[in-house]
Scaffold this active site. Structure first.
Site, short mmCIF file in Angstrom:
data_model
loop_
_atom_site.label_atom_id
_atom_site.label_comp_id
_atom_site.label_asym_id
_atom_site.label_seq_id
_atom_site.Cartn_x
_atom_site.Cartn_y
_atom_site.Cartn_z
N HIS A 117 6.65 -2.05 6.34
CA HIS A 117 7.63 -2.22 5.26
C HIS A 117 8.92 -1.48 5.65
O HIS A 117 9.00 -0.88 6.73
CB HIS A 117 7.07 -1.78 3.91
CG HIS A 117 6.58 -0.35 3.84
ND1 HIS A 117 7.39 0.73 4.17
CD2 HIS A 117 5.39 0.17 3.48
CE1 HIS A 117 6.71 1.85 4.00
NE2 HIS A 117 5.49 1.55 3.58
N LYS A 174 7.84 5.57 -4.66
CA LYS A 174 7.70 5.60 -3.20
C LYS A 174 7.16 4.25 -2.74
O LYS A 174 6.30 3.66 -3.37
CB LYS A 174 6.72 6.71 -2.80
CG LYS A 174 6.53 6.77 -1.31
CD LYS A 174 5.52 7.82 -0.89
CE LYS A 174 5.38 7.81 0.61
NZ LYS A 174 4.07 7.47 1.09
N CYS A 213 -10.90 11.35 1.35
CA CYS A 213 -10.25 10.10 0.94
C CYS A 213 -10.16 9.19 2.16
O CYS A 213 -9.51 9.55 3.16
CB CYS A 213 -8.85 10.36 0.38
SG CYS A 213 -7.95 8.81 0.12
N CYS A 269 -6.49 8.17 3.00
CA CYS A 269 -5.69 9.15 3.76
C CYS A 269 -6.36 9.54 5.08
O CYS A 269 -5.75 10.22 5.89
CB CYS A 269 -5.52 10.45 2.95
SG CYS A 269 -4.61 10.29 1.43
N CYS A 312 -8.15 10.66 -5.47
CA CYS A 312 -7.06 11.12 -4.60
C CYS A 312 -5.73 11.00 -5.34
O CYS A 312 -5.42 9.94 -5.90
CB CYS A 312 -7.04 10.26 -3.34
SG CYS A 312 -5.56 10.46 -2.34
N HIS A 352 -3.71 8.02 -3.51
CA HIS A 352 -4.19 6.64 -3.58
C HIS A 352 -4.83 6.27 -4.92
O HIS A 352 -5.16 5.11 -5.14
CB HIS A 352 -5.22 6.37 -2.47
CG HIS A 352 -4.59 6.27 -1.11
ND1 HIS A 352 -4.42 7.35 -0.29
CD2 HIS A 352 -4.06 5.21 -0.45
CE1 HIS A 352 -3.84 6.97 0.83
NE2 HIS A 352 -3.59 5.68 0.75
N LYS A 368 2.46 -0.62 -0.20
CA LYS A 368 1.99 -2.01 -0.31
C LYS A 368 1.11 -2.16 -1.54
O LYS A 368 1.14 -3.16 -2.22
CB LYS A 368 1.18 -2.39 0.94
CG LYS A 368 2.06 -2.91 2.04
CD LYS A 368 2.61 -4.29 1.69
CE LYS A 368 3.71 -4.67 2.65
NZ LYS A 368 4.54 -5.75 2.18
N HIS A 397 8.71 2.07 7.19
CA HIS A 397 8.41 2.17 8.63
C HIS A 397 9.67 1.84 9.44
O HIS A 397 9.98 2.47 10.44
CB HIS A 397 7.31 1.18 9.04
CG HIS A 397 6.02 1.33 8.30
ND1 HIS A 397 5.58 0.39 7.39
CD2 HIS A 397 5.08 2.29 8.32
CE1 HIS A 397 4.40 0.77 6.90
NE2 HIS A 397 4.08 1.93 7.44
#
Length: 525
Positions: free
Chosen positions: A21, A305, A130, A133, A155, A158, A308, A24
């Site tokens: 995305h 933030k 997790c 992560c 988490c 997530h 996806k 990155h």
């Protein structure tokens, strides 16, 4: 042209199961711009990017898709990650994959060194893990679940339930490195930048460090622990080592001595791995710590933030298909203070494209070349006597080049672009003020007209060089249009730290027609 000074810079290695995305893309173009600048300054530059391909998350995704983990990562890398580099015009020197033999073998060499030096021991471990992560979670990132996860621990990143794992693992004596790390941060205040990131890491380490579990024995998709094949090396430790294995750690001592240590640019969410665990491991192995770690902020879309899973992830091609890769690079690198969080919106991108690129820089380039074609038959005229206004432009160009280079040294790409943009603004004002179209009507003003257009053309020559690390495509077109390729050689061979000099574009050079550098864009809905 080499200064002999090594400049080795890395992006994080990306997890290929995440589709790329714009976050990155942001990290990658920032690192590419810094590398291009240093390469053009004659430094011995090396840019590394790559993918992190081991771990439980990858294993689960592969089996869910009915293929082996290796087939799964091969598909992801070729379909999503190699194309990203092309889309964004990235000139990386190397691309490492943690499934490559050069990496796997030398991770084992490094591990063996840690073990032989007494920094690894076997122990029992029970903690909440997790899978998202790939990390055992600290207290601060564990929340009580709600809704369908009522009564479970989840988490914080997530929002998925954590798994309680009990394993016999190998541990790294991270607890022994709190003092050496604090000494490193004290003696080298630029080791972690920006300052907010440094302060966060210092206060984290001051609370003391716990030993780190560095192997897993419940699955086998990873690099085997060399003295105990029933264990694989914890994916984060394996991933961090890419920066060293890619430049010859364990296999090519000359190359390693030439390149290492590196600068690492990372998102702030993975700062602790890079600024705490990684230098501690290097110290333990007797290897130099990195030159520095720069943590940039998050890209926020609608205040969230990028991710996806929350559908805020925007693919870079959604932007480049409309505005082109140069505009993508320019926008993210100039609109956000490098090191702080930044927001993305289509409106902001659209208006900056129009104002700064199309009307600011693009228009300056096309009107200057068009006037040289119209009034001097396409040949750059010589300058006659310089007035105070002309000399002011020369000072602006010289200052912009000096300030931009200093900003790049501080990793502040946004400040470098701001400095360079003073030339665009000054030249646009200069042309308005000097009215070459009016001078052209008076033969007595012929020399003055030549001076004005030479000044504009030479200013554009400096802009092409200074902006080439940020916008390689548009600057290349401008370079060719100015006829500079013929007389001065290739754009990316121009020494960037000398770009602020005056009188480099030679009078008599033939100018070629220039199509708009930043064509009008149909408004994005």
């Amino acid at each position: 042209m080499s200064t002999g000074r090594s400049f080795y810079i890395t992006t994080p290695i990306y997890y290929p199961s995440d589709v790329p995305h714009i976050g990155h893309g942001y990290t990658t173009v920032a690192v590419d711009t810094l590398a291009r600048w240093h390469r053009q300054a004659g430094d011995d530059t090396w840019m590394l990017t790559g993918t992190d391909e081991h771990g439980q998350k990858m294993l689960r995704a592969a089996s869910a898709n009915g293929v082996t983990p290796q087939q799964w990562v091969d598909k992801l890398v070729s379909e999503s990650w190699f194309p990203l580099l092309k889309t964004l015009d990235v000139a990386n020197d190397d691309f490492i994959r943690t499934t490559q033999e050069r990496h796997e073998r030398n991770v084992q060499t490094f591990f063996r060194a840690l073990y032989d030096r007494g920094y690894i021991y076997a122990g029992e471990y029970e903690a909440l893990y997790c899978v998202g992560c790939e990390e055992f979670k600290p207290e601060s990132e564990i929340l009580d679940g709600s809704g369908p996860f009522e009564g479970l621990k989840v988490c914080a990143i997530h929002s998925i339930p954590l798994e309680l794992l009990h394993e016999k693992n190998y541990f790294f004596k991270l607890s022994e490195f709190a003092e050496p790390l604090l000494k490193l941060y004290r003696e080298n205040p630029d080791f972690i930048r920006p300052e907010s990131a440094r302060n966060e890491v210092v206060s984290f380490v001051k609370q003391g460090l716990k030993d780190l579990s560095i192997s897993r024995s419940t699955f086998d998709w990873g690099i085997k622990v060399p003295w105990d094949e029933s264990h694989v090396i914890y994916v984060w430790v394996d991933a961090l080592l890419n920066y060293a294995t890619a430049v010859g750690y364990g296999s090519d001592p000359d190359e390693f001595a030439r390149r290492w240590p590196a600068y690492h640019v990372v998102g702030k969410d993975i700062l602790r791995f890079h600024a705490v665990i990684w230098p501690a491991m290097l110290m333990a192995a007797g290897v130099d710590v990195p030159r520095g770690v720069f943590a940039h902020g998050w890209l926020l879309v609608g205040g969230e933030k990028m991710s996806k899973s929350k559908l805020t992830g925007i693919a870079p091609t959604e932007i480049t298909d409309v505005f082109g890769s140069d505009a993508y690079r320019f926008y993210f690198l100039s609109a956000i203070a490098f090191g702080q969080d930044g927001s993305f919106s289509w409106e902001d991108l659209s208006s900056r494209y129009q104002a700064e690129l199309a009307n600011g820089f693009g228009n300056l380039a096309s009107r200057t070349t068009a006037m040289i074609e119209r009034y001097f038959e396409g040949v750059v005229p010589p300058a006659a006597e310089y007035t105070e206004g002309d000399l002011a432009i020369q000072r602006t160009v010289a200052d912009a080049a000096t300030h931009a280079d200093a900003a790049i040294e501080r990793f502040r790409i946004d400040e470098a672009i701001d400095a360079i943009w003073t030339i665009v603004d000054a030249l646009n004002g200069y042309i308005t003020q000097n009215e070459p179209w009016a001078l052209a009507k008076d033969d007595a003003q012929r020399e003055r007209l030549g001076t004005v257009l030479y000044t504009a053309a030479e200013g554009l020559r400096a802009l092409a060089v200074l902006l080439s690390p940020v916008m390689p495509e548009a600057t290349e077109k401008l370079w060719v249009a100015l006829g500079a390729a013929e007389s001065l050689g290739r754009l990316h061979d121009q020494p960037i730290r000398e770009a602020g000099g005056w009188g480099i574009l030679r009078p008599g050079t033939s100018v070629n027609g220039l199509a708009p550098l930043f064509p009008r864009v149909e408004q994005h809905a």
